[in-house]
Design an enzyme around this catalytic site. Structure first.
Site, PDB file in Angstrom:
ATOM      1  N   SER A 175     -24.293 -22.104  54.245  1.00 22.54           N
ATOM      2  CA  SER A 175     -25.727 -22.163  54.034  1.00 22.54           C
ATOM      3  C   SER A 175     -26.013 -22.874  52.710  1.00 22.54           C
ATOM      4  O   SER A 175     -25.569 -23.987  52.499  1.00 22.54           O
ATOM      5  CB  SER A 175     -26.313 -20.748  54.075  1.00 22.54           C
ATOM      6  OG  SER A 175     -27.715 -20.797  54.137  1.00 22.54           O
ATOM      7  N   ASP A 202     -27.689 -22.288  60.685  1.00 22.09           N
ATOM      8  CA  ASP A 202     -27.073 -21.740  59.476  1.00 22.09           C
ATOM      9  C   ASP A 202     -25.654 -21.218  59.704  1.00 22.09           C
ATOM     10  O   ASP A 202     -25.402 -20.436  60.608  1.00 22.09           O
ATOM     11  CB  ASP A 202     -27.960 -20.592  58.983  1.00 22.09           C
ATOM     12  CG  ASP A 202     -27.632 -20.121  57.581  1.00 22.09           C
ATOM     13  OD1 ASP A 202     -26.470 -20.237  57.169  1.00 22.09           O
ATOM     14  OD2 ASP A 202     -28.549 -19.637  56.903  1.00 22.09           O
TER      15      ASP A 202
END
Length: 213
Positions: free
Chosen positions: A56, A201
């Protein structure tokens, strides 16, 4: 001479957390400063780690530390990471009235990601995963195939269809569900073969990237 099996490998891993990238950014800036006191002002973290892994926002930091600039040195100093977040955070995650956020959440992701995408693409340009100055590992999650997709320098060097633009990888691993839209892109090899990626993500697969390092 030390054999490959006996040589110790150094690994830096950076968790996800959105704007909380300021926290690892602060720690990394302190570490790089101490290394510069030992080895001079040109010392960079990428010089000291065999692998840098990030998920992320940690994946974005990984790219910032390992992507080359025009002089084939790291694109960012560790100190420059927090400057990036402080300068761009308000535009990446704009503050809106609660009622407007509620309406947007009904339609889809809270943020459209356009500013973040443009910023990342501008920073990384045509740089691909196989060009990083040290080995990187950046996980994402494929929402079409429902499985993790791990991008690494090693894979990119040996499997052309995994040699994506580093900007596409960063946009993908940062695409937190409900906050930012999933990212679609396609890679192509010299023979004309293509591979589609539909990614969100990396925290969906491995928020702590040590599990895939």
């Amino acid at each position: 001479m030390a054999t490959l099996a006996s040589r110790k490998m150094t690994v830096l891993t950076i968790d996800g957390g959105g704007i909380r990238g300021l926290i690892p950014g602060t720690i990394l800036a302190f570490l790089e400063k101490k290394l510069q006191e030992l080895d001079g002002p040109n010392a960079r973290l990428a010089d000291y780690f065999d692998y840098i892994a990030g998920t992320s926002t940690g994946g974005l930091i990984t790219a910032m530390l390992a992507a080359p600039n025009k002089d084939k040195r790291p694109l960012f100093t560790a100190e420059g990471i927090n400057k990036f977040y402080l300068e761009n955070g308000p535009n990446i995650f704009p503050q809106r009235p609660d009622f407007e956020n509620k309406l947007l959440e009904l339609k889809g992701p809270k943020y459209d990601g356009k500013f973040l995408h443009s910023k990342i693409q501008g920073l990384l340009g045509a740089t691909r995963v196989n060009e990083t100055l040290t080995n990187v590992v950046i996980p994402a999650f494929d929402v079409k195939n429902l499985q993790p997709t791990i991008f690494s320098t090693f894979d990119a060097q040996s499997r052309p269809l995994k040699n994506a633009l580093l900007s596409d990888v960063c946009i993908s691993t940062s695409a937190a569900p409900t906050y930012l839209p999933a990212h679609f892109f396609q890679t192509r090899d010299d023979a004309g073969n293509t591979r589609d990626f539909n990614l969100v993500d990396g925290g969906v697969a491995a928020n702590n990237p040590v599990s895939v390092s």
